[in-house]
Scaffold this active site. Structure first.
Site, mmCIF file in Angstrom:
data_model
loop_
_atom_site.group_PDB
_atom_site.id
_atom_site.type_symbol
_atom_site.label_atom_id
_atom_site.label_comp_id
_atom_site.label_asym_id
_atom_site.label_seq_id
_atom_site.Cartn_x
_atom_site.Cartn_y
_atom_site.Cartn_z
ATOM 1 C CB SER A 119 66.528 -77.649 -8.050
ATOM 2 O OG SER A 119 67.751 -78.363 -8.006
ATOM 3 C CD GLU A 152 61.882 -71.506 -8.604
ATOM 4 O OE1 GLU A 152 62.382 -70.438 -8.222
ATOM 5 O OE2 GLU A 152 62.387 -72.615 -8.360
ATOM 6 C CG ASN A 190 67.232 -74.399 -5.014
ATOM 7 O OD1 ASN A 190 67.054 -74.618 -3.820
ATOM 8 N ND2 ASN A 190 66.846 -75.260 -5.943
#
Length: 282
Positions: A119, A152, A190
């Site tokens: 992430s 993503e 993020n």
């Protein structure tokens, strides 16, 4: 290269979720985890998820049985052969991920793809651990994977166009919508989300509002389904802190500095829902 056999490394919630949606797409999946107990729990979680879909009429009996049959497990990636596509989904630890990528480099077919579900960690740096950086890509699923629609996709400095196209096609076969991010700290989701959660921690620390008032204000005032402090608990405060540190270090801007309160909770072992205590008690 057509993708038929996918290896997922990491049998936790993310890894088992990725494996489940791959099985739903009709792919053969090998779930890998060094923990025998974790591997068994991950496989059980996958089967339960598939059965739940069948009970709701979203998966017919033939596809359910085929998905069951297409699931295999292994305790090491080196036990698996004939891999078209691998997805690493272990904890956010760069050294661990690089070690796994060295292993996967030896089991994925020539021209096959190695993806990471990271992430926040640089795809370019992870790719440098392999002999095929052009075939390495970021494939960041959202949690819980079977429900959340987004993937993503992050292209490293060396990621080839064919690697990107194959990865996008696989994500779409799994029923996901994709977005593309450059390989910068935090990527898209993020980069925007973690500073908001971190700012909620600062607001709580400074006494701007209580936990409940901060979450209620953000839910009703900005139409979010979950308040930022509760969301942080669900993500895991240790994970939120780690990504905040990646943003702070990678971008060099003090606006990403982790809240001291967030760090204190992590030091106390209050990681959120998974530990039974965070900003809320579970």
């Amino acid at each position: 290269m057509a993708t038929e056999h996918v290896v997922v490394v990491g049998a936790g919630q993310m890894g088992s979720g990725i494996a489940q949606v791959a099985l739903q797409a009709g792919l053969r999946v090998t779930l890998v985890d060094v923990s025998k107990d974790g591997l068994a729990k991950g496989a059980d979680r996958i089967r339960a998820g598939l059965k739940k879909l069948a009970d709701k009429g979203k998966l017919d009996e033939a596809r359910l049985q085929a998905a069951y049959a297409n699931l295999a497990t292994a305790e090491r990636a080196t036990e698996v052969q004939g891999v078209d596509f691998a997805v690493e989904a272990v904890t956010e630890n760069e050294e661990l991920k690089r070690r796994i990528f060295v292993e996967l480099d030896g089991v994925v077919k020539p021209g096959g793809i190695i993806a990471t579900n990271t992430s926040s960690i640089s795809i370019t740096r992870i790719a440098a651990a392999t002999k095929r950086p052009e075939n390495v890509i970021g494939m960041h699923f959202m949690n819980p994977v079977p429900i959340m629609q987004l993937v993503e996709i992050i292209r490293g400095a060396a990621t080839s166009e064919s690697t990107y196209q194959t990865t996008r096609a696989l994500a779409e076969k799994m029923g996901k919508t994709t977005v593309v991010s450059k390989d910068f700290p935090g990527f898209i989701v993020n980069r925007i989300l973690i500073p908001m959660l971190n700012e909620a921690c600062f607001a709580l620390m400074e006494g701007v509002g209580s936990v409940e008032d901060i979450d209620t204000a953000m839910k009703l005032g900005t139409n979010q389904p979950m308040g930022p402090l509760q969301l942080a608990d669900f993500i895991g405060l240790d994970t939120v802190l780690y990504i905040a540190e990646v943003l702070h270090k990678g971008l060099g801007d003090d606006k990403y500095r982790p809240s001291p309160l967030l760090r204190q909770y992590v030091d106390a072992g209050w990681y959120g829902k998974k530990s039974g205590r965070g900003f809320y008690t579970y």
